[in-house]
Design a protein around this motif. Sequence first.
Motif, PDB file in Angstrom:
ATOM      1  N   LEU A 109      48.096  94.245  94.215  1.00  0.00           N
ATOM      2  CA  LEU A 109      46.987  95.163  94.461  1.00  0.00           C
ATOM      3  C   LEU A 109      45.923  94.912  93.396  1.00  0.00           C
ATOM      4  N   CYS A 281      42.321  99.937 102.040  1.00  0.00           N
ATOM      5  CA  CYS A 281      42.912  98.710 102.555  1.00  0.00           C
ATOM      6  C   CYS A 281      41.829  97.970 103.330  1.00  0.00           C
ATOM      7  N   THR A 282      41.882  96.644 103.302  1.00  0.00           N
ATOM      8  CA  THR A 282      40.911  95.858 104.076  1.00  0.00           C
ATOM      9  C   THR A 282      41.556  95.095 105.225  1.00  0.00           C
ATOM     10  N   LEU A 384      44.675  91.355 102.030  1.00  0.00           N
ATOM     11  CA  LEU A 384      45.653  92.421 101.893  1.00  0.00           C
ATOM     12  C   LEU A 384      45.984  92.602 100.409  1.00  0.00           C
ATOM     13  N   PHE A 387      41.428  96.752  97.170  1.00  0.00           N
ATOM     14  CA  PHE A 387      41.033  98.134  97.439  1.00  0.00           C
ATOM     15  C   PHE A 387      39.897  98.490  96.484  1.00  0.00           C
ATOM     16  N   ALA A 435      46.311 103.466  98.576  1.00  0.00           N
ATOM     17  CA  ALA A 435      46.294 102.002  98.490  1.00  0.00           C
ATOM     18  C   ALA A 435      47.705 101.440  98.619  1.00  0.00           C
ATOM     19  N   THR A 438      49.136 102.192 102.403  1.00  0.00           N
ATOM     20  CA  THR A 438      48.527 101.334 103.433  1.00  0.00           C
ATOM     21  C   THR A 438      48.899  99.873 103.212  1.00  0.00           C
ATOM     22  N   PHE A 439      49.028  99.455 101.967  1.00  0.00           N
ATOM     23  CA  PHE A 439      49.454  98.096 101.639  1.00  0.00           C
ATOM     24  C   PHE A 439      50.843  97.830 102.202  1.00  0.00           C
ATOM     25  N   SER A 442      50.828  97.824 106.097  1.00  0.00           N
ATOM     26  CA  SER A 442      50.214  96.613 106.636  1.00  0.00           C
ATOM     27  C   SER A 442      51.152  95.428 106.482  1.00  0.00           C
TER      28      SER A 442
END
Length: 546
Positions: A109, A281-282, A384, A387, A435, A438-439, A442
């Motif tokens: 992250l 998250c992207t 991934l 953030f 963060a 969601t990480f 995903s």
Amino acid sequence: MGSSHVDGLLSQLSQGDQDADPLEDAVAAQPRAALLERHLLGGQKQPPSSGCGPFFYIGGTNGASIINSYCKSKGWQRIQDSRREDYKLKWCEVKCRDSYVSFREGEQLLFQLPNNKLLTTKIGLLSALREYSRVLSKISKTSSGAQAKLGKGPAPSLEQLTWMPTRPGPQRILKMEDFFPETYRLDIKDEREAFFTLFDETQTWICKPTASNQGKGIFLLRSQEEVTALQAKTQSIQDDPVYRRMPFRAPQARVVQRYISNPLLLEGKKFDVRSYLLIACTMPYMIFFGHGYARLTLNLYDPCSEDLSGHLTNQFMQKKSPLYVLLKEDTVWSMEHLNRYINDNFRQTKGLPRDWVFTTFTAQMQQIMVHCFLAVKSKLECKLGYFDLIGCDFLIDDNFKVWLLEMNSNPALHTNCEVLKEVIPGVVMETLDLALETFQKSLCGQRMVPLLSQRRFVLLHNGETDVWPRLVGSPSGPRLAPRPCQAAPASPAPLARAADRPGARRPGEPRSAQVRPRNTERPRADPKDPAEEHHEERRPEDHRGS
């Protein structure tokens, strides 16, 4: 106005406001095939390290104690060497190219998107909003023409429709002039000349460097003498042969913006509101809104005053006053305090709905944030593990019109007064919770909602229905293969729930109600977008939070 004041303005212009972008395009140059191979094979070999990890690194002091406490509560170990690559979380005030080059997608992250300057510099945001307006206008005309050929009535266009998490159904999308003050770039000759031509002394303008914070390099333009001096200085800089050879023309990287001279006042003082845009998250995009606080000046508002501390509300400017130590608690109000004050003083006289702050104002801030995010959505670098937390500053004028002043990377996370002690830790901890959650989801290919760690933040955009974000530089890059996941670690005990607060999810409302039902993907931007002409990042000494 005295010539000494003009000389002061010129000396500010002569200082280099920005450095060149330290990241450049190094991140995009990383081979995508090697990236995918590394994930499929289970990652790279970790360098030798002491302890068992997971490890975290914090660069700088902004919010460091809160982040440190959070990570240690999870049993993580802090490392002090910024060059180590075996971290789980890295949170830095100043972006470093090496952090993005060595970043292991899906394993780590990393705080701050590499190109968040598209939102957090004045030129970047201005250029993005202008381009988005052009795209929406073009799509609207195309849609209207197609409907006319089919003999049907005009269908709602993208320019007329948007989505809000707190309102069912589509609403008319904002136009740029609805929320962003009139602005001109000084680094573009045509815009610079247009401003010099239209200026008259009945209006006040504010000149800002594109990528500074804490009020540095800002000055007001009120008189023709000041504008003439500015015009002469910019021309002399442009004619300088040394300047012509500069790849990044720092002294010119400024904007002039129409000053909002009729701000709403709280007890006679100017204020603005700091709120938060969280990109948790992207891959996929998970975008949230968070309430912050109101920032007030120490002095009563005087539109004719030359003291910038009466015009700029940030804490850095207010700390310059010898009275700050005694009165600092008066410079920050909670959103509840602001709501009570407006209820008591303006509700009847202005015909406002009850709790205007938590209803109308909150909805408008959210809508503006969504608009700005959509303007840069296809340009942000998505991996991934990236953030970001962005500070958004809003001003309310005396007609209760809401203006976006700017967006800031590395927002101030200090807790030097009681209101900030109540607000900031919750913002930081929920940012990290969201963060992480969601990480993990995903990575495992799980549905994002419901989010167990969501408390006060409101979901603005759920990208699960989007076309999956591509790897950097690849319009159609594949999604990383989901990994077998262990049970996610239990989240820390949640803070007191705020579902009953205005602007947050109501009891009994399904979380899925906050998911955006559909998305309109904007076309890829022209590679010659003016926003890409400038890659300035703030100097290290300026990265103390804004």
